[in-house]
Every structure is written in C-alpha cells, then in structure tokens.
Design a protein around this motif. Sequence first.
Motif, mmCIF file in Angstrom:
data_model
loop_
_atom_site.group_PDB
_atom_site.id
_atom_site.type_symbol
_atom_site.label_atom_id
_atom_site.label_comp_id
_atom_site.label_asym_id
_atom_site.label_seq_id
_atom_site.Cartn_x
_atom_site.Cartn_y
_atom_site.Cartn_z
ATOM 1 N N MET A 47 14.762 -11.786 8.938
ATOM 2 C CA MET A 47 14.292 -10.520 8.369
ATOM 3 C C MET A 47 13.034 -10.746 7.530
ATOM 4 O O MET A 47 12.172 -9.882 7.435
ATOM 5 N N LEU A 48 12.959 -11.905 6.873
ATOM 6 C CA LEU A 48 11.798 -12.212 6.045
ATOM 7 C C LEU A 48 10.658 -12.746 6.905
ATOM 8 O O LEU A 48 9.510 -12.337 6.765
ATOM 9 N N ASP A 102 8.404 -5.034 0.763
ATOM 10 C CA ASP A 102 9.785 -4.553 0.828
ATOM 11 C C ASP A 102 10.739 -5.683 1.155
ATOM 12 O O ASP A 102 11.813 -5.801 0.561
ATOM 13 N N ALA A 103 10.349 -6.502 2.106
ATOM 14 C CA ALA A 103 11.241 -7.590 2.522
ATOM 15 C C ALA A 103 11.532 -8.517 1.351
ATOM 16 O O ALA A 103 12.669 -8.945 1.153
ATOM 17 N N LEU A 104 10.512 -8.799 0.555
ATOM 18 C CA LEU A 104 10.730 -9.677 -0.605
ATOM 19 C C LEU A 104 11.568 -8.972 -1.659
ATOM 20 O O LEU A 104 12.501 -9.536 -2.211
ATOM 21 N N SER A 105 11.224 -7.726 -1.920
ATOM 22 C CA SER A 105 11.868 -7.008 -2.999
ATOM 23 C C SER A 105 13.345 -6.744 -2.695
ATOM 24 O O SER A 105 14.189 -6.812 -3.588
ATOM 25 N N TRP A 106 13.659 -6.453 -1.434
ATOM 26 C CA TRP A 106 15.045 -6.157 -1.085
ATOM 27 C C TRP A 106 15.867 -7.415 -0.873
ATOM 28 O O TRP A 106 17.022 -7.325 -0.453
ATOM 29 N N GLY A 163 6.302 -11.566 8.213
ATOM 30 C CA GLY A 163 5.119 -12.378 7.959
ATOM 31 C C GLY A 163 5.223 -13.357 6.807
ATOM 32 O O GLY A 163 4.220 -13.920 6.394
ATOM 33 N N VAL A 164 6.403 -13.580 6.247
ATOM 34 C CA VAL A 164 6.550 -14.570 5.190
ATOM 35 C C VAL A 164 7.124 -15.837 5.814
ATOM 36 O O VAL A 164 8.201 -15.801 6.403
#
Lengths: 412, 259
Positions: free
Chosen positions: A239-240, A229-233, A244-245
């Motif tokens: 926030m990223l 979700d974090a990547l897609s949004w 865990g990224v």
Amino acid sequence: MAQVKNKLTPFFENLNFERDDNTMVINFGPQHPSAHGQLRLVLELDGEQVVKAYPDIGYLHRGIEKMAENMTYNEFLPTTDRLDYIASTSNNYAYALAVEKLLGIDKDIPRRAQVIRTMLLEVNRIISHLFFIATHALDVGAMSVFLYAFREREFGMDLMEDYCGARLTHSAVRIGGVPLDLPEGWLENLAAWCDKVDHETKHTYEALLTENRIWRMRLEDVGVISKEDALSWGCTGIMLRGSGVEYDIRKEEPYELYDELDFDIPVSDRCDSYGRYRLYMEEIYQSTKILRQLITMYKETGPELMAHAPKYISASKEQIMTENYALMQHFVLVTQGMRPPKGEVYVPTESPKGELGFYIKSEAEPYAYRLKCRAPSFFHTGLLQEILVGTYIADVVTIIGSTNIVFGEVDR
Amino acid sequence: MRKYTPKDNVQAKAYYTDRFWVSPRVPQSPVEEGTHFAKVVETLGAQCKEAYIVDGQLVVHIDATENFNVMKTLKEQCGYTQCSEQSAVDYLAQDGEFELFWQLLNIDEAKRIRVTTRIKQGEAIESIEKLYKSANFAERELFDMFGIKVNNHPFLKRILMPDDWEGHPLLKTYPLHGDEFASWYEVDKIFGKEYRDIIGPENRDPAMIDRYDTKRFSRIGYEVPFAADYTDEEQQPVEYSDTFLVDYNKPSKTLDERK
C-alpha cells in the motif's frame, strides 16, 4: 424517514432510504462475499456515488491481545496463527522475533534455522500474494484467475504441509529457531514450485490480466492514494510502495538473512489499484528469486536448529532424554514458562500485508504484561473511510480487494 | 478461609517465584553524540524528560500534556512522517496510572522512535489525529480497550467491541472470560432480559466442563441419553464399570454426618 415494518411495505434490512437529501445508506457486509471476511461497511450513496463510508469492524474480535496476557510465551505462539491466517508463518515469525529480541538471543539463532525461517516466510509471502490475486480478480469479476491461482497456492500449502503438517495454521516457527529440519526432497519440490510459480505468474495471471482491457478499466485510477495520505494513514507494505514510497522493512531494517540476499523492492508511483496489482506480481518474482538463493545457502549450514539459551529455551530432545540437568530445565520451562528480562521491545517485520509489529512489555513474569500487535490491515481498513468517498459503488469492491485486508488481524 | 485473590489484577500470574530471583533487564544504552537520535533529542529540548535507546530505537519520555506538540515537532522537524502504532499499558494496580506509547517511523532515515508518557486514571490525552490520520483508528481502539478519553478526536467511539458494551477489555481488572455483563450480553440482546432464568448465563470459558450437561459431555461409566436431565436422580452405573472406575459423582468424604 424511518421505515415502518408491516406486511404491506417490504422491509429491506440492508437498505435505508433517506428521502430528505436523496441519499441511500447501505450496509456492505458483514457477510458480503467480497468484504474479505467480516467487514461491515456502511456506505452513504448519492445515486451510485459514495458520499460517506464508515468501516465497522470487530466482528471477528477474539481478544488475542488479552489472551497474550494470560498465556506463557510459548503457549501464545500458536494463537498468532489466527491473526493473518492467509500467511500464518509470518505472524509466528514476527512474534518469535519479538520475543527473541526481548530475550536478547536474536543473534544466536543457528544458521540453518535462519535459512528455513526465511524460506518459510517467502513461501508464505507467495501463498498470500497468490491468494490476493485470486480473490482480487474474483471480486473484480475474473473468475478463471481465481481457479488458476488457487491451484498454485495449493501446491505451496502442500509444501507447508510437508514441512510442518498444517496447511493454514502452521506454527512452523519456534522462539529460538525452528522445530524440525526440512524433510527429504523438500528442496527439490520447492525449486520445482518456484519454477512453476514463476511460469504461471508470467504466462497465466499476468497474461490474463496485465493487458486485459476490462481489468485495466476496472483498476486504473481506482483507489488512488496519494503519498501523503499513505504515510499519514499508516499504510505499509505494498500500500505504501504503491504510492511511490520505497520502504521495505526487509531492506531498510533487515532481519533474519535479508541483508545477505539479493532482491529488489518494486515501487510504483501510479498510486492506484493497478499499480499495486503490478507490485504484487513483481514481488512474487522477487520471492522466488530469494527462495532460489536460499536453496543454495541451505546446503552450507550445520545441523543445529534451536538457539542455545538454557535459561529460556529447552535443550534438544536427545539432551533432555540423556542429561539430568536439561530435563530439569525443560520441566521448569514447560510448567512455569520462560521469564524474559524486564523491559519492552517493538519489533517490526515485513509481512505480506505490510508492517506487522509486536510490542511486548515484560515485567519479568512468565506472562507478557502487555502485548500489542501492530497489524497492517487494521490501518488499511481505517484508510477506507477516506479513499472510498467520491468513488462509485462498483469500485468499492475493487478498492477493498486492492487493500488486501484480512480480518483475522484487523480485529485480532 | 477462602484464598484471597486481588481484584485489581485478575490476569494469570506465576504460581511460584523464587524469593531470591532477580530479573535481568532489557539493555538500555544512552544516546550517543552525533547520531540521528542525538539531534532528535536536541530538537525536543526540554520536552524530552528522559531518552535512551532500546534495540536500536529511541525511547523518549514526555509530559502527557505535551504529546501533541512533541509529535508536531517530531513530524515537522525530525521527519517522523508515520505513526505506526499507539496504545497503552495498564499500571493502575501498581501506580494508578496508564503508560501510553506512540511508535513513530522516519521513512527516509529508517529510524524508529517510541514516545512514552504516563497519565493518571480518568485523565484524557490530546488526539494526534490532525498530524497522523492513522491515529483515528488507533485512538478509538485505545478508548475502546482502556477507556482512555481522547480530546478532539473527530469520532471517538468504540471500534472492536459493540457500541453498547460495558467495561474495557484490556484493563487488568477485566477477567479473561469476561465479566458479569459479558455473560448476559447475548442472552439479553437476542432473547430479552425475561429469558435470563430459562437460558442462564453464557459460558464464556470454552474449556469449562459441566458434568450435568448431557448434550456435550458423556459420563464415564454411565449411559446417559442425549439431553437427559439427571441432576436429581441417582443413576445406576453400567454394571461392569463398578470394578475399575472411580465414581467421581460421589463425594469422597463426608465431613459432618449431621449435614
């Protein structure tokens, strides 16, 4: 069932009772104190649980991108203060860097200007993070943290004021360098402030919050954002990294002096508000670490502050006053504005909130043909419509606080 | 004769450009063999019409109809898991087209791609919301600011401007201070259309100076009471001022005595 306005039934403008499926629609904001500015959030509630959330933005829309098309490049720089007004130097810098990339002079910035810029960026990062912890704690209900954090933030703003004269809208960076050298005694004040911030973060904010039972109950497993979700949004910044990224533009695509500095990128795989809170605290320590290295780097620099690019940037005041040609060029640059080469650039920087990028399309005119400001908070607001669903109304405030959105850059 | 002002681009323009001035260009370099970007271009194959590198970022030109497939390839095969930004540039005056761009990020390789395409006025594009949810807000903003329709978007609605707004503010035909609709919007909304005559259009230019506005401006050399109306009266200036102040209210030259 629609409500009828009359004297007998009170009219609640923010509440709308839908009797059919027993949900209630409430307006959260745009004037709610914990809506972080002008966020209007339409929440559909089933009991206390959010069934649907719809963030409605645009209450602070000033058309900054439109203004950019009608201002010369130097004129527009103070306007970028009004994007993320909590840490305005980071906006100034992101814009100045984008224009410098467009001009092709980003490698010619004098060393001392680079050091000062990086210092200001990190001071602004700490100011912004202190603001975050203050307001986030206040939203969740911890009043005293707000008072302590604002005290240290005030000292940080004093530092900014000593440097550029402004506390909130700094405009402390210019295209091509910085306008001023550091005033006398500034570095000592900065070093003292770094020690103070480190000390207070460890012994006040973290001591008050990190192991606090109520704080943990309110934050742990609240506002969970999965990595996908974090990547897609389009989440960036903390926030990223809170999901865990490990991605920090300062490390991965270094600009300014970040490739020479020694600092760590804290990452959390908790994916919740508590993990993000810990990251903010950790980043404050990293920023003070960077600042201490910069203080020693500053002492080894020469006196130049602005890049030498006569086609685009005015000469120094002394040259303008003594050399005829410098005066002529200054006159043309002031009256007409610089004309960057034709083309387009997109330059991302790591602002305290996330990836702040400027896309500039130049048609070789004094006015940008198109300027797009990629604001991190805009995408973090979009994310709210997904992560708020299924949470309880008491957690809504925590989640909004945890996203750390600033409406100056959401609405632009 | 009045000065001709083009209507298709009402943004600020340079008032002087040297006839012989040739503008430089932002350097573009070709994609080198064996790099990450070369693989991306190879994967895209015929979908990629043109590819070059600007400032370390790959720029790919594609067909507007192919945008969803290109993004899908980039996301699934090249690892571009994040769409940082998308928007448009208005070239209606020059070419009758919009230039669209998508800015993609590969987290693992720390590489960025800009996918660009052009569409004609009135054409729609395909939403990439199914691939990147960040496009949800970005495409709404695109629609709001330029009026570009996005097919298969779950909730295509104005985002920054009010729902009942007319016009798309980032078009080059839209003036900086708003158009006719904008100047009446709040009057109509708050007071009603019938109050238009009483209130007048909204002043959307914060730098505008109205010399008859005695609420906000003073007059040099005159003492005017607050909110006094002097549009018709010929006022007596304060005596001492006559000697050194120019009377800006008096026309400097009468062109035709008969009028």
